[in-house]
Design an enzyme around this catalytic site. Sequence first.
Site, PDB file in Angstrom:
ATOM      1  N   HIS A  82       0.941  -1.216   0.133  1.00 58.08           N
ATOM      2  CA  HIS A  82       0.226  -0.126   0.143  1.00 58.08           C
ATOM      3  C   HIS A  82       0.883   1.210   0.038  1.00 58.08           C
ATOM      4  CE1 HIS A  82       0.373  -0.077   4.665  1.00 58.08           C
ATOM      5  NE2 HIS A  82       0.445   1.228   4.287  1.00 58.08           N
ATOM      6  N   ASP A 122       0.094  -7.753   1.167  1.00 59.06           N
ATOM      7  CA  ASP A 122       0.486  -6.214   1.604  1.00 59.06           C
ATOM      8  C   ASP A 122       1.844  -6.295   1.632  1.00 59.06           C
ATOM      9  OD1 ASP A 122       0.039  -3.605   1.573  1.00 59.06           O
ATOM     10  OD2 ASP A 122       0.053  -3.512   3.697  1.00 59.06           O
ATOM     11  N   SER A 144       4.669   2.170   8.107  1.00 61.01           N
ATOM     12  CA  SER A 144       4.327   1.075   7.330  1.00 61.01           C
ATOM     13  C   SER A 144       5.304   0.509   6.341  1.00 61.01           C
ATOM     14  CB  SER A 144       3.143   1.664   6.133  1.00 61.01           C
ATOM     15  OG  SER A 144       2.056   1.840   6.814  1.00 61.01           O
TER      16      SER A 144
END
Length: 487
Positions: A137, A167, A241
Amino acid sequence: MRKVKYVKTFVSGLLIGTSLFAIGHMASQATTSNNNEVAKVKQINQFSETRNLADLVENVSPAVVQVIAKGKVKSNINQEFRGIPNMPGSPFEEFFKEFRRGGGSNERAPGRGYSQPSSIGSGFIVEADGIVITNNHVVDDAEEVTVRLKDGRELKANVLGTDPKTDLAVLKIDEDETFDAVDWGNSDQTRVGDSVFAVGSPFGLHGSVTSGIVSARGREIGSGPYDDFIQTDTPINKGNSGGPLFDQNGEVIGVNTAIYSPGGGNVGIGFAIPAEMAKNIVADLIEDGTVERGWIGVSIQPVTDDIADSLGLDSKRGALISDVVSGGPSEKAGLRAGDVILSFNGENIDDLRDLTKSVALSEADSTVEVSIWSEEREKTIDLKVGTMEEPKVTKASFSGRGDELPKLGLALNEKLEVVDVDPESVTARKNVRIGDKIESVNNVKVSSLDDIRDVIAKALEEEREAVLLRVKNKNGNRFIAVPLERV
């Protein structure tokens, strides 16, 4: 003066008396006390060694990078930095303004300009030739990706491959040099309570270090069929992230990917993809840019106490086969509806997630041993694993029907099964999941995307505020009201 002297004398006598009592008490329990003191010293030393992260951080931080993606990525800079305080009049006011403008630098140099990135995340180098791991992402649909090293250099990177289901994404730094790299750890050996630490770029602050413990393992958060997250209370925020979660040896045991954040910041609940899963995915992506998953052609459901009892099974374990695909690997191997898969390729199957993960990680065309419960006895069969084919996806944005049409935040295949969910959408908040099927819209049975478009167009003409979806999954049917968004 006499008062002070008196007090000193009294206190001295009190301490002496206490010491005498303690010595006498210790003399009567010398052996026990000595053993306890030795144990305490060991515990203190172990705790100090565990919590002193300076040496570990110094060793691993050169391999941690900031990932800057520009272009048509899903999460823009304003979303990444949502929740940064205004702090009017504070010394930090101008500092945080820089991040809102998209600078994202650790230091603000006068006169130095930055182009506004669309997404900022973290990553880490796992091979000395510049292989970087991050989240899908962070770089999804990016037109340009740059990594910022600890020494401040910004280098171009190419996306070798991505895997939206887990992901994960793999990048390759476009420079012919040797880079510092970190090692993978063994997440299967990680225990709840183990000390861990994260290095990353929360809110663009590259090289930030936070620490905590493993709060839980095997967490399901509804992100997809391969949920198996490490939960940690290590402070993780937007920008972390794709960054690494390290164990006490400085090895990567997880890839930070999500947080539970009601207010936009860390509340002590973060999630990381386990290293044992990530390593397999990364190896596939490095090899050919895609992930090939195994497939056995069955539909499964949990084994309840009642089901176990009715089948003569000693406890509720395994995965019950509810349907078998005609001509698929399982049918060819002799499996049928009503059988219970107890183990797959040597791995015990306690629940559905165990089987989903084991099958997905199996090599296509490989033959594995499967233990099943069938006809009230345990059997062992050989099964040749097939290849999971990705479904053809049609985005249900309804953009082809005019300007004033809603977005449901879903991607559907030709069978109207959900194959992707926008995490920011109402449908995601109402727990629509991959694999669910749209049965009807406003009580009108639908069998194609055109049917859905027609019903929604009619609802818009009637100036309705929402549509009613009937959604089917393994637990049955339910109705969900979805507000219509005019775009």
